[in-house]
Write a protein that holds these residues in place. Structure first.
Motif, PDB file in Angstrom:
ATOM      1  N   VAL A   1       0.840  -1.209   0.000  1.00 35.08           N
ATOM      2  CA  VAL A   1       0.000   0.000   0.000  1.00 35.08           C
ATOM      3  C   VAL A   1       0.871   1.254   0.000  1.00 35.08           C
ATOM      4  O   VAL A   1       0.634   2.201  -0.762  1.00 35.08           O
ATOM      5  CB  VAL A   1      -0.958  -0.002   1.207  1.00 35.08           C
ATOM      6  N   LEU A   2       1.898   1.269   0.856  1.00 31.45           N
ATOM      7  CA  LEU A   2       2.789   2.428   0.894  1.00 31.45           C
ATOM      8  C   LEU A   2       3.501   2.626  -0.440  1.00 31.45           C
ATOM      9  O   LEU A   2       3.757   3.762  -0.863  1.00 31.45           O
ATOM     10  CB  LEU A   2       3.809   2.274   2.026  1.00 31.45           C
TER      11      LEU A   2
ATOM     12  N   TYR B   1       1.601  13.221   3.604  1.00 25.96           N
ATOM     13  CA  TYR B   1       1.004  13.084   2.271  1.00 25.96           C
ATOM     14  C   TYR B   1      -0.158  14.062   2.092  1.00 25.96           C
ATOM     15  O   TYR B   1      -0.406  14.552   0.981  1.00 25.96           O
ATOM     16  CB  TYR B   1       0.539  11.647   2.039  1.00 25.96           C
ATOM     17  N   GLY B   2      -0.886  14.360   3.168  1.00 19.07           N
ATOM     18  CA  GLY B   2      -1.969  15.327   3.086  1.00 19.07           C
ATOM     19  C   GLY B   2      -1.469  16.718   2.720  1.00 19.07           C
ATOM     20  O   GLY B   2      -2.074  17.419   1.897  1.00 19.07           O
ATOM     21  N   LEU B   3      -0.349  17.142   3.322  1.00 20.69           N
ATOM     22  CA  LEU B   3       0.234  18.434   2.966  1.00 20.69           C
ATOM     23  C   LEU B   3       0.705  18.442   1.511  1.00 20.69           C
ATOM     24  O   LEU B   3       0.549  19.451   0.805  1.00 20.69           O
ATOM     25  CB  LEU B   3       1.410  18.751   3.894  1.00 20.69           C
ATOM     26  N   GLY B   4       1.283  17.312   1.075  1.00 22.83           N
ATOM     27  CA  GLY B   4       1.706  17.225  -0.325  1.00 22.83           C
ATOM     28  C   GLY B   4       0.536  17.387  -1.277  1.00 22.83           C
ATOM     29  O   GLY B   4       0.632  18.078  -2.297  1.00 22.83           O
TER      30      GLY B   4
ATOM     31  N   LEU C   1      -6.043   6.324  -0.332  1.00 23.08           N
ATOM     32  CA  LEU C   1      -5.542   4.948  -0.229  1.00 23.08           C
ATOM     33  C   LEU C   1      -4.795   4.738   1.075  1.00 23.08           C
ATOM     34  O   LEU C   1      -4.924   3.686   1.724  1.00 23.08           O
ATOM     35  CB  LEU C   1      -4.631   4.647  -1.425  1.00 23.08           C
ATOM     36  N   LEU C   2      -4.040   5.727   1.487  1.00 27.34           N
ATOM     37  CA  LEU C   2      -3.286   5.627   2.737  1.00 27.34           C
ATOM     38  C   LEU C   2      -4.217   5.517   3.940  1.00 27.34           C
ATOM     39  O   LEU C   2      -3.997   4.704   4.843  1.00 27.34           O
ATOM     40  CB  LEU C   2      -2.387   6.859   2.871  1.00 27.34           C
ATOM     41  N   VAL C   3      -5.257   6.333   3.952  1.00 27.93           N
ATOM     42  CA  VAL C   3      -6.176   6.358   5.094  1.00 27.93           C
ATOM     43  C   VAL C   3      -6.877   5.014   5.264  1.00 27.93           C
ATOM     44  O   VAL C   3      -6.995   4.486   6.381  1.00 27.93           O
ATOM     45  CB  VAL C   3      -7.206   7.494   4.935  1.00 27.93           C
ATOM     46  N   VAL C   4      -7.368   4.437   4.165  1.00 24.46           N
ATOM     47  CA  VAL C   4      -8.168   3.211   4.265  1.00 24.46           C
ATOM     48  C   VAL C   4      -7.336   1.941   4.072  1.00 24.46           C
ATOM     49  O   VAL C   4      -7.794   0.844   4.403  1.00 24.46           O
ATOM     50  CB  VAL C   4      -9.318   3.224   3.226  1.00 24.46           C
ATOM     51  N   GLY C   5      -6.115   2.065   3.576  1.00 22.83           N
ATOM     52  CA  GLY C   5      -5.375   0.884   3.149  1.00 22.83           C
ATOM     53  C   GLY C   5      -4.425   0.284   4.158  1.00 22.83           C
ATOM     54  O   GLY C   5      -4.029  -0.879   4.007  1.00 22.83           O
ATOM     55  N   ILE C   6      -4.016   1.038   5.183  1.00 20.24           N
ATOM     56  CA  ILE C   6      -3.064   0.476   6.138  1.00 20.24           C
ATOM     57  C   ILE C   6      -3.588   0.615   7.568  1.00 20.24           C
ATOM     58  O   ILE C   6      -4.306   1.558   7.903  1.00 20.24           O
ATOM     59  CB  ILE C   6      -1.669   1.133   6.035  1.00 20.24           C
ATOM     60  N   GLU C   7      -3.215  -0.348   8.375  1.00 19.71           N
ATOM     61  CA  GLU C   7      -3.474  -0.317   9.812  1.00 19.71           C
ATOM     62  C   GLU C   7      -2.146  -0.497  10.521  1.00 19.71           C
ATOM     63  O   GLU C   7      -1.437  -1.473  10.291  1.00 19.71           O
ATOM     64  CB  GLU C   7      -4.441  -1.428  10.215  1.00 19.71           C
TER      65      GLU C   7
END
Length: 397
Positions: free
Chosen positions: A8-9, A78-81, A178-184
């Protein structure tokens, strides 16, 4: 099996790099041609961006170790990007561009260190080379897709750079989603939160192995100049201005195709020999580029440069993960990124001075000399590490 989080990353990096490279491929042209900036100001914007990112990486590493959490800082970065990409299409002055680049680089600085620490947290030692190599490969796919997409969009929109910048927002927002929902973030993999505030002094406790790895990384980085000098050389070799971005496309393609298999190979045979091979590729690349007077010779140099990147960048991050204490992984990656970033700045200034004084030949011959000296130093370090390892084994028996 490589953990899902690493995949995911990797795809998050791919999407964000597509977005960033679309902007980066056109930004110098936009600054000079539309906003009237000078070449010197373009250089300042790029140098300022590197300085902001490298400084931020150190503090993000220290904070992520102190808090015991990686994912929130990765999302923030990533949000700032992604947020910065919304500014480029509406920027009406150079100041807006500088601000957008600063936000983007702060985001890059925030996310890089905790992302690498998270990969180290969730990956077993026997798969670290493959995991870091996979992340680098997917990131690099974005690096060569971005300029291609930029060229295609320019044709589609009739040269309207601002319209292309709006399209660049889309993959950036997809990356964050994708980052928010894809990794724990696995609770057991995160270090325990420390008492008291985060401290820069924790860097002193990283240990000899980490500092030796950082020294080796700086050695390799000092010998490798910015890809901007490849773009300058491409015109000397015979590329028309329209096709100059193909230089980065080919370099990133070779880099991306190499990083993952090299990472897997390093898990089986070790990292040292492969890093030494990367320096050999760099020496030969510089020699070829110094004498390249045709497109075909230049392309050989670019392929060799890409091989150097594929054989070195993922492995350096893997070595930091191998040698850093679990509770200080974020700090270790932060120090690593800061010092190699400072080294890049110093090396590029020196390369630019050599270019102004002696042209491309002087720059690339200097690079070859530095790379050869780095290869010798690296060989001596490797021999010393083997001797220390043998001595330790003998004492245990």
């Amino acid at each position: 099996m490589i953990p899902r989080t690493v995949w995911v990353l990797g795809f998050v990096s791919l999407l964000m790099d597509v977005s960033s490279e679309i902007v980066q491929a056109l930004l110098p042209l936009y600054l000079v041609g539309t906003l009237g900036a000078s070449a010197a100001l373009v250089g300042f914007v790029e140098g300022f961006s590197v300085a902001v990112a490298t400084t931020t990486k150190l503090f993000s590493g220290i904070i992520t170790d102190w808090s015991g959490r990686r994912k929130p800082m990765v999302i923030a970065g990533y949000g700032l990007g992604a947020a910065s990409k919304l500014i480029f299409p509406v920027a009406s002055s150079i100041g807006w561009i500088v601000g957008a680049k600063a936000i983007d680089r702060v985001g890059k600085g925030i996310r890089g260190t905790p992302r690498d620490a998270l990969i180290a947290d969730v990956t077993p030692p026997e798969l670290r080379g493959a995991s870091f190599g996979l992340r680098k490969s997917l990131d690099t796919v974005g690096g060569f897709l971005g300029p291609l997409v930029a060229i295609g969009l320019l044709f589609l929109f009739g040269g309207n750079v601002q319209a292309v910048f709006w399209v660049a927002v889309v993959p950036a927002l997809l990356a964050v989603a994708l980052l928010v929902v894809g990794i724990e973030e696995p609770v057991h993999a995160s270090p325990v939160k420390k008492d008291g505030p985060p401290r820069v002094a924790d860097a002193v406790r990283l240990g000899r192995g980490v500092w030796l790895t950082i020294f080796v990384a700086c050695l390799l980085t000092a010998a490798r100049f910015s890809e901007a000098f490849l773009l300058l050389k491409s015109q000397e070799a015979g590329f028309s201005l329209t096709w100059v971005p193909i230089t980065l496309v080919i370099m990133h393609a070779v880099y991306g195709l190499t990083a993952y298999p090299v990472g897997r190979l390093s898990d089986a045979i070790g990292r040292t020999g492969l890093l030494g091979t990367s320096l050999v590729f760099l020496v030969v690349a510089y020699m070829v580029l110094a004498h390249a007077s045709s497109v075909s010779a230049f392309m050989v140099g670019i392929v060799l440069w890409g091989l150097h990147m594929g054989f070195s960048q993922g492995l350096l991050a893997t070595l930091i993960a191998d040698s850093a204490p679990a509770a200080l992984r974020g700090t270790a990656f932060g120090v690593f990124n800061l010092l190699t970033g400072v080294t890049v700045l110093a090396g590029n200034v020196a390369a630019g001075l050599m270019w102004d004084a002696y042209g491309s030949y002087g720059t690339f011959i200097t690079g070859a000399s530095l790379s050869a000296a780095g290869a010798v130093a690296f060989g001596l370090i490797a021999v010393q590490r083997l001797r220390l390892g043998s001595a330790s084994s003998a004492k245990r028996t």
